[in-house]
Design an enzyme around this catalytic site. Structure first.
Site, PDB file in Angstrom:
ATOM      1  CG  HIS A 127      59.480  32.039  37.033  1.00 13.06           C
ATOM      2  ND1 HIS A 127      58.610  31.889  35.976  1.00 13.06           N
ATOM      3  CD2 HIS A 127      59.807  33.353  37.035  1.00 13.06           C
ATOM      4  CE1 HIS A 127      58.427  33.052  35.371  1.00 13.06           C
ATOM      5  NE2 HIS A 127      59.141  33.960  35.998  1.00 13.06           N
ATOM      6  CE1 TYR A 178      64.966  37.500  29.314  1.00 12.52           C
ATOM      7  CE2 TYR A 178      63.501  38.650  30.819  1.00 12.52           C
ATOM      8  CZ  TYR A 178      63.783  37.554  30.038  1.00 12.52           C
ATOM      9  OH  TYR A 178      62.896  36.509  29.972  1.00 12.52           O
TER      10      TYR A 178
END
Length: 652
Positions: A371, A485
């Site tokens: 990522h 989130y």
């Protein structure tokens, strides 16, 4: 049967028997490229708007608003005074320095460097914690869903995508607000004729917004190298091989010729068939498992591997265009599929590669990606394009035959690693440790029979409805509201990454409390849903336009850390710690070609929620750690919560 021949150096060549003499190479555009865009790939890059730094008072206000639903009145009052002091004193100075720094670096964004630094400095193991997974929908063909055929076609489609990207003819990613007006040939012709310095403005006149394409350069030929304290992103262009993993062994496979042309489907099919036909026993000490360990530990072990004579073999992996994992057949239960692609047993993986294409023995395919180099927008574009290409334009078909390869250099080369007692112990320890982690991870999936089309009829945002269902589920699960989130891309700006949407609001909290109290009418609850949707829509728009608060505060904190060992009180305040303890971490990558996917919780006592929104349904894959949370209970709360919301919408 294949013969294994030991050669000088690091490789073992797989010798392939002659089956057919039909070896052909095609350098024609229809084979070499997945598309030939009339707009160059990087045409809009120069004129992309810069990611704005929000005004400090607005950031402080947005921060306080997001804290209200998760703090007590006393906690909020204390934090409010801290934030106001920060805004007028040290925060104002840090903000000015950040603005000045940004003005001196106009070719990037204020968040790019500290965000890379954050990823690469984290010492946490990559699988589950960072690397997400995506799974392709099957093609529904007994032939094209075979492991050999599917893998070969996905490799070729990946190479066609790579070649189009490399030659600057992959169509730029553009967000079309009015597709009928802008997603047209006329739009492409006009904007392609504009100078790059003003091309974005031309697209804007069509109400279309080009996205940043810089992350795509790291899709291929990239690896995250573990180093003490901070990892390093490694990238090499102009390589012609991929790395294929099977049973814990590594094979280097040439897929491009010396001129950079993709080798023929027959050659690529033959190479993959040779690896699948190799009857070597599973690797006794598979080195890929070491990429599942804590990054400093892995850095030590990798350095040792290099010192005992494996530098060349590791370099073959690092410089490969991408990795391909050929796995054994797996369970076809949705839960088992998602867990396998998210983490597997770690034996047949190299989690440091930018991405790994995975195909199981029963033809289930997907990818796992590292990522730090990029975000979901770039990965999803690649994922969708190669699925479409492999399905609609497969290069390996029923008439494609395996062949005699033209030279030994085209044969798959099995990497030969030197392994000493220390590495054997480390591999065994990593296997044991990773198994414990994987066994502790629970995964549940939920499907809702409502999607975009129904939400449109109800005049509510489907994303807001999904987020509201997560809030209601957790409220029913724990009788409290927590930091949440939701990821939002800022790719509409030069070198944008992501911004955080904070879906836990005072509006969602009031709705959860009202549903639990059962003291409001259906019509009153419906009004509350509408208000939740409205507020959420505003949060999404702000985040997408770079007007959240999380990244701004993050950059200010990083700047403060460089200046002094003593942080401003806003960053040591318990409220700041609390809002960054994201109990619910959510992200969506909605696409008709995504069967499923997932990522791990970002905190031990949290839930990782990957969700999809389709025209006629919604779904979520939820991960959690069994020792900390109850996944089955949360799933039940999620199902009940959504039914409640659905009932309110239908009966109002």
């Amino acid at each position: 049967m294949l013969k294994l021949k030991r050669t000088i150096g690091v490789d073992i060549i797989l010798k392939i028997p002659r089956i057919s003499s039909r070896t052909k190479y095609s350098s024609t555009d229809d084979y070499q490229f997945v598309q030939r865009s009339i707009i160059p790939t990087l045409h809009f890059q120069q004129s992309l708007p810069r990611l704005p730094i929000p005004e400090l008072p607005k950031t402080c206000d947005r921060y306080l608003q997001s804290l209200k639903p998760i703090l007590t009145n006393d906690e909020f009052s204390n934090t409010e005074s801290i934030v106001k002091k920060f805004q007028t004193e040290v925060g104002a100075q840090l903000h000015k320095e950040l603005k000045d720094q940004d003005a001196e670096n106009k070719d990037t964004s204020y968040i790019s460097e500290p965000w890379f630094h954050m990823y690469l400095c984290d010492r946490t193991a990559l699988p589950i914690n960072y690397n997400p997974a995506l799974i392709f929908v099957n093609q529904g063909s007994s032939f094209y869903d075979k492991q050999l055929i599917k893998t070969s076609n996905l490799i070729i489609s990946s190479l066609r995508f790579y070649k189009s990207l490399k030659d600057n003819i992959l169509e730029p990613e553009v967000f079309h607000l009015n597709p009928k007006k802008s997603d047209t040939l006329m739009f492409r012709r006009i904007t392609s004729l504009l100078p790059p310095a003003i091309s974005w403005y031309g697209a804007y006149l069509f109400n279309a917004y080009p996205l940043d394409m810089v992350q795509y350069s790291h899709l291929f030929g990239s690896t995250r190298i573990p180093e003490p304290g901070k990892d390093r992103l490694f990238h090499r262009d102009h390589r012609k091989h991929i790395v294929v993993l099977r049973r814990g062994h590594f094979y280097s496979v040439d897929v491009l010729d010396n001129s950079g042309h993709i080798l023929s489907p027959e050659v690529i099919l033959t190479s993959i068939n040779a690896i699948l036909s190799d009857d070597s026993a599973p690797a006794e000490h598979p080195l890929g498992i070491l990429t599942t360990t804590e990054r400093n530990k892995w850095a030590e072990n990798r350095k040792h591997l290099e010192n005992i004579g494996n530098a060349a073999s590791l370099n073959v992996i690092d410089t490969s265009l991408f990795a391909v994992a050929l796995d054994e057949p797996i369970s076809e239960a949705p839960k088992d599929i998602c867990k396998w692609f998210l983490h597997s047993d770690g034996v047949n993986r190299w989690f440091d590669k930018s991405f790994t294409l995975i195909c199981t023995g029963n033809g289930i395919a997907g990818l796992n990606f590292e990522h730090s180099w990029g975000d979901g927008v770039a990965v999803l574009r690649y994922f969708q394009d190669i699925h479409k290409d492999a399905k609609e334009n497969p290069k390996v078909t029923e008439i494609t035959e395996t062949v005699s390869l033209p030279s030994e250099s085209h044969s798959p080369r099995k990497l030969n690693f030197i392994i000493d007692d220390r590495i054997k112990r480390e591999v065994d320890l990593a296997k044991s440790s990773f198994k414990k982690v994987c066994d502790s991870l629970d995964l549940n999936d939920v499907i809702y029979d409502i999607g975009k089309s129904q939400c449109k009829k109800f005049k509510v945002s489907p994303d807001a409805i999904m987020q509201l269902s997560f809030q209601l589920a957790y409220y029913n699960y724990a009788r409290k509201t927590v930091a949440t989130y939701e990821s939002c891309s800022t790719a509409a700006f030069k070198h944008g990454r992501t911004e955080t949407i904070r879906p836990c609001t005072m509006e969602t909290k009031k709705f959860c409390e009202a549903v639990t109290a059962k003291n409001l009418s259906n019509e009153e609850l419906r009004k509350m849903i509408d208000e939740c949707s409205k507020v959420h829509g505003n949060l999404v728009r702000n985040a997408a336009m770079g007007q959240g608060f999380d990244r701004h505060l993050f950059a200010l904190r990083k700047l403060a850390e460089k200046k002094s060992s003593t942080l401003p009180s806003i960053f040591t305040d318990q409220s700041y710690q609390k809002i960054n303890q994201n109990i619910l971490s959510t992200s969506t990558l909605s696409s008709e070609v995504v069967l499923g996917g997932g990522f791990g919780p970002v905190v031990q006592d949290g839930f990782g929620i990957a969700y999809m929104i389709r025209d006629d349904s919604c779904g979520a894959v939820v991960t959690n750690y069994n020792s900390q949370t109850d996944g089955s209970k949360f799933k039940s709360c999620l199902e009940d919560g959504f039914k409640t919301i659905q009932s309110v919408l239908k009966n109002s």
